[in-house]
Design a protein around this motif. Structure first.
Motif, mmCIF file in Angstrom:
data_model
loop_
_atom_site.group_PDB
_atom_site.id
_atom_site.type_symbol
_atom_site.label_atom_id
_atom_site.label_comp_id
_atom_site.label_asym_id
_atom_site.label_seq_id
_atom_site.Cartn_x
_atom_site.Cartn_y
_atom_site.Cartn_z
ATOM 1 N N LYS A 7 32.366 90.377 29.643
ATOM 2 C CA LYS A 7 32.907 91.216 28.573
ATOM 3 C C LYS A 7 34.431 91.244 28.607
ATOM 4 O O LYS A 7 35.092 91.206 27.560
ATOM 5 C CB LYS A 7 32.350 92.634 28.662
ATOM 6 C CG LYS A 7 32.805 93.526 27.492
ATOM 7 C CD LYS A 7 32.212 94.917 27.594
ATOM 8 C CE LYS A 7 32.595 95.731 26.369
ATOM 9 N NZ LYS A 7 34.043 95.839 26.143
ATOM 10 N N LEU A 8 35.004 91.311 29.813
ATOM 11 C CA LEU A 8 36.461 91.282 29.936
ATOM 12 C C LEU A 8 37.021 90.002 29.338
ATOM 13 O O LEU A 8 37.981 90.030 28.551
ATOM 14 C CB LEU A 8 36.844 91.402 31.412
ATOM 15 C CG LEU A 8 38.331 91.249 31.735
ATOM 16 C CD1 LEU A 8 39.122 92.421 31.176
ATOM 17 C CD2 LEU A 8 38.538 91.135 33.250
ATOM 18 N N LEU A 9 36.423 88.861 29.678
ATOM 19 C CA LEU A 9 36.883 87.574 29.162
ATOM 20 C C LEU A 9 36.642 87.474 27.661
ATOM 21 O O LEU A 9 37.483 86.963 26.912
ATOM 22 C CB LEU A 9 36.159 86.441 29.892
ATOM 23 C CG LEU A 9 36.396 86.350 31.404
ATOM 24 C CD1 LEU A 9 35.450 85.328 32.024
ATOM 25 C CD2 LEU A 9 37.842 85.982 31.706
ATOM 26 N N TYR A 10 35.482 87.957 27.217
ATOM 27 C CA TYR A 10 35.100 87.884 25.802
ATOM 28 C C TYR A 10 36.069 88.702 24.939
ATOM 29 O O TYR A 10 36.542 88.247 23.903
ATOM 30 C CB TYR A 10 33.679 88.403 25.658
ATOM 31 C CG TYR A 10 33.022 88.191 24.310
ATOM 32 C CD1 TYR A 10 32.358 86.998 24.018
ATOM 33 C CD2 TYR A 10 33.035 89.180 23.338
ATOM 34 C CE1 TYR A 10 31.736 86.801 22.801
ATOM 35 C CE2 TYR A 10 32.415 89.002 22.116
ATOM 36 C CZ TYR A 10 31.766 87.814 21.847
ATOM 37 O OH TYR A 10 31.144 87.631 20.636
ATOM 38 N N ASP A 11 36.383 89.922 25.395
ATOM 39 C CA ASP A 11 37.288 90.792 24.639
ATOM 40 C C ASP A 11 38.711 90.242 24.623
ATOM 41 O O ASP A 11 39.475 90.510 23.693
ATOM 42 C CB ASP A 11 37.291 92.201 25.224
ATOM 43 C CG ASP A 11 35.978 92.939 24.989
ATOM 44 O OD1 ASP A 11 35.187 92.478 24.138
ATOM 45 O OD2 ASP A 11 35.742 93.969 25.654
ATOM 46 N N ALA A 12 39.074 89.468 25.659
ATOM 47 C CA ALA A 12 40.424 88.892 25.711
ATOM 48 C C ALA A 12 40.602 87.776 24.693
ATOM 49 O O ALA A 12 41.731 87.366 24.408
ATOM 50 C CB ALA A 12 40.717 88.374 27.113
ATOM 51 N N ASP A 13 39.494 87.252 24.170
ATOM 52 C CA ASP A 13 39.516 86.281 23.073
ATOM 53 C C ASP A 13 40.374 85.051 23.392
ATOM 54 O O ASP A 13 41.220 84.632 22.607
ATOM 55 C CB ASP A 13 40.010 86.950 21.795
ATOM 56 C CG ASP A 13 39.663 86.131 20.541
ATOM 57 O OD1 ASP A 13 38.713 85.335 20.602
ATOM 58 O OD2 ASP A 13 40.342 86.310 19.507
ATOM 59 N N GLY A 14 40.150 84.494 24.587
ATOM 60 C CA GLY A 14 40.853 83.277 24.961
ATOM 61 C C GLY A 14 42.082 83.483 25.801
ATOM 62 O O GLY A 14 42.608 82.521 26.382
ATOM 63 N N ALA A 15 42.568 84.722 25.895
ATOM 64 C CA ALA A 15 43.732 84.999 26.733
ATOM 65 C C ALA A 15 43.321 84.982 28.205
ATOM 66 O O ALA A 15 42.158 85.202 28.543
ATOM 67 C CB ALA A 15 44.340 86.352 26.373
#
Length: 214
Positions: free
Chosen positions: A146-154
């Motif tokens: 979820k952390l990676l997903y919410d960062a949207d590529g960042a």
């Protein structure tokens, strides 16, 4: 209009269930006499109590063995609840405090698809090209994804991962090897649905999500 607050379980064995706080005292724990009985063994028999004082609702930790966190901060004693607060019980159950049933949605909205992978937060699940992962991810794996997903590529730095996956620990006991092992396990689970490498290592910085459109 019903102005009674509601608790919605977001993570844990009872995920998706909800309870209206009907009385002036509402006891949560593993004991059979509790108003909300949580089956997880990490939860204390009497873990927390919610009391109503005039128009306020107060959350009290009852000396629980494995602790209580509110919005990521460990609770020592009591705190006044606010609409949307996230309550974490014993690091294994997360619930949301909704201030009134009048604003409670009957259903949750599915996320807008922005890539091959879609995260279903309320179900704590993920699907790739329409196929859901079964069994679902572990809590730690889901928090990382979820952390990676919410960062949207960042890029997500390692310290951010520690704070998100192991909240309240201040990183104590969390090694670099533990983070790498969690990333490997997450990659292994996602590979059950697709051989694309969704979790990319950015050396010297952290990790990011590569979620192609097709």
């Amino acid at each position: 209009m019903n102005n009674k607050p509601v608790l919605i379980i977001r993570e844990g064995q009872l995920v998706g269930q909800r309870w209206t706080i009907e009385e002036s005292e509402f006891l949560i724990g593993r004991g059979g006499e509790c108003d909300l009985i949580l089956p997880e063994r990490q939860v204390s028999r009497h873990h927390v109590r919610i009391t109503r004082e005039n128009d306020r609702y107060i959350l009290h930790d009852l000396g629980s063995k494995n602790g209580t966190h509110v919005n990521g901060q460990q609770l020592h004693g009591s705190v006044t609840m606010k609409d949307g607060d996230q309550i974490q019980i014993a690091m294994c159950v997360t619930m949301m405090f909704v201030g009134t049933e009048a604003t409670l949605p009957l259903t949750w909205e599915e996320p807008v698809k922005t890539g091959r992978m879609v995260l279903h937060e309320e179900l704590r699940n993920v699907s790739v090209s329409g196929q859901a992962l079964n069994p679902p991810l572990s809590l730690a794996q889901f928090r990382l994804l979820k952390l990676l997903y919410d960062a949207d590529g960042a890029v997500c730095e390692r310290q951010n991962i520690v704070d998100t996956v192991w909240p309240g620990t201040d990183g104590i006991g969390v090694t670099e090897q533990a983070i790498d092992a969690l990333v490997r396990r997450l990659r292994d689970r996602l590979s059950e649905l697709d051989d694309h490498n969704f979790v990319v290592t950015v050396r010297g910085h952290g990790f990011r999500l590569d979620n192609p459109l097709n």
